[in-house]
Design a protein around this motif. Structure first.
Motif, PDB file in Angstrom:
ATOM      1  N   LEU A 109       0.833  -1.204   0.000  1.00  0.00           N
ATOM      2  CA  LEU A 109       0.000   0.000   0.000  1.00  0.00           C
ATOM      3  C   LEU A 109       0.865   1.250   0.000  1.00  0.00           C
ATOM      4  N   VAL A 110       0.435   2.228  -0.773  1.00  0.00           N
ATOM      5  CA  VAL A 110       1.071   3.537  -0.760  1.00  0.00           C
ATOM      6  C   VAL A 110      -0.056   4.566  -0.774  1.00  0.00           C
ATOM      7  N   MET A 111       0.143   5.641  -0.038  1.00  0.00           N
ATOM      8  CA  MET A 111      -0.919   6.629   0.100  1.00  0.00           C
ATOM      9  C   MET A 111      -0.382   8.021  -0.173  1.00  0.00           C
ATOM     10  N   GLY A 112      -1.264   8.866  -0.713  1.00  0.00           N
ATOM     11  CA  GLY A 112      -0.904  10.258  -0.971  1.00  0.00           C
ATOM     12  C   GLY A 112      -2.138  11.124  -0.964  1.00  0.00           C
ATOM     13  N   GLN A 113      -1.959  12.389  -1.310  1.00  0.00           N
ATOM     14  CA  GLN A 113      -3.050  13.359  -1.360  1.00  0.00           C
ATOM     15  C   GLN A 113      -3.195  13.865  -2.785  1.00  0.00           C
ATOM     16  N   SER A 114      -4.443  14.095  -3.181  1.00  0.00           N
ATOM     17  CA  SER A 114      -4.738  14.642  -4.497  1.00  0.00           C
ATOM     18  C   SER A 114      -5.797  15.716  -4.349  1.00  0.00           C
ATOM     19  N   PHE A 154      -7.691  -6.455   1.751  1.00  0.00           N
ATOM     20  CA  PHE A 154      -6.416  -7.129   1.530  1.00  0.00           C
ATOM     21  C   PHE A 154      -5.731  -7.389   2.872  1.00  0.00           C
ATOM     22  N   PRO A 155      -6.229  -8.379   3.622  1.00  0.00           N
ATOM     23  CA  PRO A 155      -5.610  -8.673   4.928  1.00  0.00           C
ATOM     24  C   PRO A 155      -4.107  -8.955   4.749  1.00  0.00           C
ATOM     25  N   GLY A 156      -3.346  -8.428   5.633  1.00  0.00           N
ATOM     26  CA  GLY A 156      -1.897  -8.637   5.563  1.00  0.00           C
ATOM     27  C   GLY A 156      -1.184  -7.628   4.679  1.00  0.00           C
ATOM     28  N   ALA A 157      -1.950  -6.718   4.056  1.00  0.00           N
ATOM     29  CA  ALA A 157      -1.311  -5.696   3.230  1.00  0.00           C
ATOM     30  C   ALA A 157      -0.424  -4.837   4.122  1.00  0.00           C
ATOM     31  N   ARG A 158       0.644  -4.323   3.519  1.00  0.00           N
ATOM     32  CA  ARG A 158       1.556  -3.515   4.305  1.00  0.00           C
ATOM     33  C   ARG A 158       1.961  -2.261   3.539  1.00  0.00           C
ATOM     34  N   PRO A 159       2.104  -1.160   4.252  1.00  0.00           N
ATOM     35  CA  PRO A 159       2.559   0.075   3.600  1.00  0.00           C
ATOM     36  C   PRO A 159       3.998  -0.087   3.111  1.00  0.00           C
ATOM     37  N   VAL A 160       4.292   0.501   1.975  1.00  0.00           N
ATOM     38  CA  VAL A 160       5.659   0.496   1.449  1.00  0.00           C
ATOM     39  C   VAL A 160       6.033   1.917   1.043  1.00  0.00           C
ATOM     40  N   MET A 202       9.580   2.271  -6.496  1.00  0.00           N
ATOM     41  CA  MET A 202       8.489   1.758  -7.326  1.00  0.00           C
ATOM     42  C   MET A 202       7.133   2.248  -6.806  1.00  0.00           C
ATOM     43  N   ALA A 203       6.931   2.197  -5.500  1.00  0.00           N
ATOM     44  CA  ALA A 203       5.669   2.658  -4.920  1.00  0.00           C
ATOM     45  C   ALA A 203       5.485   4.152  -5.163  1.00  0.00           C
ATOM     46  N   VAL A 241      -3.254   3.438  -3.033  1.00  0.00           N
ATOM     47  CA  VAL A 241      -3.004   2.519  -4.136  1.00  0.00           C
ATOM     48  C   VAL A 241      -2.533   1.203  -3.534  1.00  0.00           C
ATOM     49  N   ALA A 242      -3.214   0.123  -3.898  1.00  0.00           N
ATOM     50  CA  ALA A 242      -2.819  -1.218  -3.468  1.00  0.00           C
ATOM     51  C   ALA A 242      -2.201  -1.918  -4.669  1.00  0.00           C
TER      52      ALA A 242
END
Length: 177
Positions: A13-18, A52-58, A62-63, A25-26
């Protein structure tokens, strides 16, 4: 062999602001599996973990590149996105989502027209259900589908975001641009 369900898929997972608020984004091994929009990053994160259990932030190159490309799709939807997508769904959903991706930027289509386009004119409700099940906001443009009377209907990420996206697309496609 049956494809892995989204819940069984390891996700990063990666997160941002728009301009539309928070964007999550997964990413799976084969590409982007979800693009989620919301007001609250924490709520988006919890929704992603539920899907998405177990998903992790990166946080890696690439992310960051993937997030930047998604944000560019939001800011300039008239440009073709250079994104590797891993679109998962039933054969019917896949058919609807492929038809959605064929709707030109800045244009809209009714649910009835979309059902007819895929050769299933009696499946208007099922088409609406497939739009609602779309996990890839903006890049699978379910925001381009409207009611038969021309009004905006429900959008998984909020009708205000749908309106903003349509206005942004029309502004970007205008001859003044």
């Amino acid at each position: 062999m049956k494809p892995a369900s989204p819940a069984a898929m390891p996700a990063r997972l990666v997160m941002g602001q728009s301009a539309l608020g928070a964007v999550l984004v997964a990413m799976g091994d084969e590409g982007i599996v979800a693009i989620m929009l919301g007001d609250d990053p924490e709520s988006l994160h919890h929704a992603a973990l539920a899907s998405f259990p177990g998903a992790r932030p990166v946080h890696d190159r690439m992310a960051d590149h993937t997030l930047a490309a998604v944000l560019a799709c939001i800011d300039t939807p008239w440009r073709s996105p250079d994104l590797k997508l891993h679109i998962q769904g039933t054969p019917f959903q896949q058919q609807v989502w492929q038809a959605l991706r064929a709707i030109p930027c800045g244009s809209t289509m009714t649910y009835t027209e979309l059902a007819a386009r895929i050769g299933r004119p009696g499946a208007v409700r099922a088409v609406a259900g497939a739009c609602a099940a779309n996990r890839l906001a903006v890049v699978v443009p379910c925001h381009r589908v409207i009611r038969s009377d021309g009004s905006l209907s429900g959008y998984r990420w909020g009708v205000g975001r749908k309106q903003w996206l349509l206005e942004r697309e029309r502004a970007g496609m205008s001859p003044d641009r």
